[in-house]
Structures are given as C-alpha cells and as structure tokens.
Enzyme design. Structure first.
Site, PDB file in Angstrom:
ATOM      1  N   ASN A 169       1.082  -1.158   0.053  1.00 30.13           N
ATOM      2  CA  ASN A 169      -0.220   0.328   0.128  1.00 30.13           C
ATOM      3  C   ASN A 169       0.415   1.128   0.272  1.00 30.13           C
ATOM      4  OD1 ASN A 169      -2.532   1.805   2.053  1.00 30.13           O
ATOM      5  ND2 ASN A 169      -2.308   0.647  -0.459  1.00 30.13           N
TER       6      ASN A 169
ATOM      7  N   ARG B 197       3.618  -0.304   8.757  1.00 26.24           N
ATOM      8  CA  ARG B 197       4.766  -1.135   8.660  1.00 26.24           C
ATOM      9  C   ARG B 197       6.138  -0.960   9.256  1.00 26.24           C
ATOM     10  NH1 ARG B 197       3.752   2.473   4.912  1.00 26.24           N
ATOM     11  NH2 ARG B 197       2.386   2.113   3.114  1.00 26.24           N
TER      12      ARG B 197
ATOM     13  N   LYS C  38       0.842 -11.777  -1.688  1.00 25.77           N
ATOM     14  CA  LYS C  38       1.616 -11.087  -2.863  1.00 25.77           C
ATOM     15  C   LYS C  38       2.953 -10.463  -2.291  1.00 25.77           C
ATOM     16  CE  LYS C  38       2.777  -7.124  -4.894  1.00 25.77           C
ATOM     17  NZ  LYS C  38       3.991  -6.039  -4.449  1.00 25.77           N
TER      18      LYS C  38
ATOM     19  N   ASP D  17      -1.076  -8.194  -7.572  1.00 22.95           N
ATOM     20  CA  ASP D  17      -1.462  -7.013  -7.454  1.00 22.95           C
ATOM     21  C   ASP D  17      -2.318  -6.431  -7.855  1.00 22.95           C
ATOM     22  OD1 ASP D  17       0.235  -6.185  -9.188  1.00 22.95           O
ATOM     23  OD2 ASP D  17       1.274  -4.348  -8.945  1.00 22.95           O
TER      24      ASP D  17
END
Length: 271
Positions: free
Chosen positions: A126, A168, A210, A229
């Site tokens: 993202n 993240r 992914k 993706d």
DNA sequence: TTCCAGGCGTATC
DNA sequence: GATACGCATGGA
C-alpha cells in the site's frame, strides 16, 4: 557468456538486457539512474556503476570492479545464466505476452538477497515506488548499507520511527524476530513447494500472498511465483480471464514481470 | 482538499 | 470464503 576485462572494468555482451527495463521496473529499490546510459546500485553491500557503452552491439560496462566480483556476484545477481531470449520466444506463443516482451524486452529477474527482498516488499505494501525508495534509503543510510536481520535485532516499532514507514514498522519487527529466532528459515522456505513456501512466509505479520510471492520471486528466484497486485489483477481480468497460457509454465513470475511493466505503461489500452 | 500507492489485519456475515 | 474498512505517510 561473452565478456572481456580491461583494467578495472568488465565489458559484457548481452542482447536481452536494458538498464531501464531491469532496474526501474519495480523489482528492486536501490538502483538510481545516474545518466542517460548508466545506473548505480548495490547487490547487498557491493556497489556497482553500470552503463551501456554500445547500444547497437549491446555492450555493457561494469565500472571499477574485478573479474572475481563480476563472476561471483554480478553474474548471479543479473541472472546471466538464464537465456531470456529463449524465454521470450517461448512466451511469444501468446499474443499479449508477445507484445509485452517486445515492449520491455530488456527485463531480467534480479537474484536479490532473500532478506532484502522480503523486507523491501513488506515496506512496499500500500505504498508507492518513490516513497518505498525513500524509506529504504533512510534505512541504508542509517546502517551504512542494507542491514541484516541480526543488525535489526534490537529495533522496535518506536525505534524505527525515523524510517517514517508508518504501520509497516511493526511488520518489519515481526519479520526480524521470526528470522532471528529460527522460527522462519528463508533458505529452507525457498526449497518448499510454492504454496507451502508462501504459507511459511505468511506466518510473518504483514506478509500476505502478494508480498510472499514477491519475496519468493525476487529474493529466492522462484520463477514459478506469481505475485498478484492491483496491476496484475487488471491484466488477468483483461487478458487472461481463463488463466495463464501453458507457455509460461515454470516461469510464471518472469512472464508476470513483462506483463506488469506493460500494463502499467498502457493503463487504458483496451485489448 | 481529496485521492491513491506493487496489501494486509480484523471484523462481520 | 467472501467482502468492507482502516491503516501511516507523502506526492499528485
């Protein structure tokens, strides 16, 4: 392989290679275009400046290196043992892939370090490519090179705030913990059947299908790994509603990279 | 200002 | 198992 040594430079003949196609197609985040014909980057912490010195005759120059480093590192990293001409001929049985291979015929799948690829693609989720490069740039600047999982052992979500990687950071911390504890062994995962390898990598918080497939393809050279993706979802809906053609078998990931590059640069073309 | 970026965890059905 | 939504950050 056809190369020669001159002073501290290596000159390589390689017809199936373009610097832009390979270094700027979203598979690696530590290469920088430094001129019309040159890039600078790293394999682990070995630096390289590479340029194309003869476009017609496909001659590349590896600057300020040695034959030993070329053979032991760059030969492997650039996947020079694989005949991409042969792969493209095989893929070109399929009409769409024929166009994709023609559009960016200089793509090669880099054999990146497994930890670097895994952590880079955790950061990629993202996120957009300039920002991914920014975060990885801050990481490597801080550590004076790409840090191993051991070097990151004492980091926490809070101590990684300087990366400005957002949500993240906690995923990186979990990946470091699982690898350093031995709970996850990347080399072992790489040798498993694809779905088991994927499942193993997905034990890390923040690693889904992914990211797992990207780590397998780009970090463990599993050419059968097929990351999906948003772009590949569009490509599959548009061109392969009934699945991939047989001609990609075993090299789904390589085909994926040609298609990814192609559709990203032809977003509204209706074919 | 709002939208989006090489997704994934969580809640809910 | 499918679908909806929030998520840190920064560029367009």
């Amino acid at each position: 392989m056809d190369y020669s040594v001159r002073g501290n430079d290596i000159f390589l003949y390689q017809p199936d290679f373009e610097l832009d196609d390979t270094f700027d197609c979203g598979q690696a985040f530590r290469w920088t275009k430094t001129g019309e014909d040159s890039y600078e980057g790293f394999y682990l912490n070995t630096p390289l400046r590479i340029s194309i010195v003869d476009r017609r005759d496909r001659i590349f120059r590896f600057e300020n290196t040695s034959e030993q480093v070329f053979l032991e590192q760059w030969y492997n990293y650039l996947d020079l043992s694989t005949d991409y001409g042969e792969l493209k001929r095989r893929f070109s049985e399929d009409e769409t892939l024929a166009r994709a291979c023609k559009y960016a015929g200089g793509i090669r799948i880099l054999r990146q370090d497994s930890w670097e690829a895994l952590s880079s693609f955790i950061i990629s989720q993202n996120n957009n490519i300039p920002r991914i490069k920014g975060i990885i740039g801050r990481l490597t600047e801080h550590y004076g090179g790409y840090p191993s999982s051991q070097q990151l052992a004492d980091e926490t979500e809070e101590s990684l705030a300087f990366l400005r990687s957002g949500f993240r950071a906690k995923y990186l911390v979990d990946a470091v913990a699982k690898i350093n504890s031995g709970e996850l062994d990347l080399a072992e995962a790489a040798s498993l059947p694809l779905e088991e390898a994927e499942k193993r990598l997905m034990s890390i918080k923040g690693v889904g299908p992914k990211v797992a497939m990207c780590a397998l393809l780009f970090g463990m050279h599993r050419t059968d790994a097929f990351p999906i993706d948003v772009w590949m979802k569009r490509a599959l809906e548009r061109w392969y509603p009934n699945g991939l053609p047989d001609c990609v078998k075993g090299y789904e990931g390589v085909a994926q990279q040609y298609l990814f590059h192609y559709i990203r640069n032809h977003p509204q073309e209706d074919m």
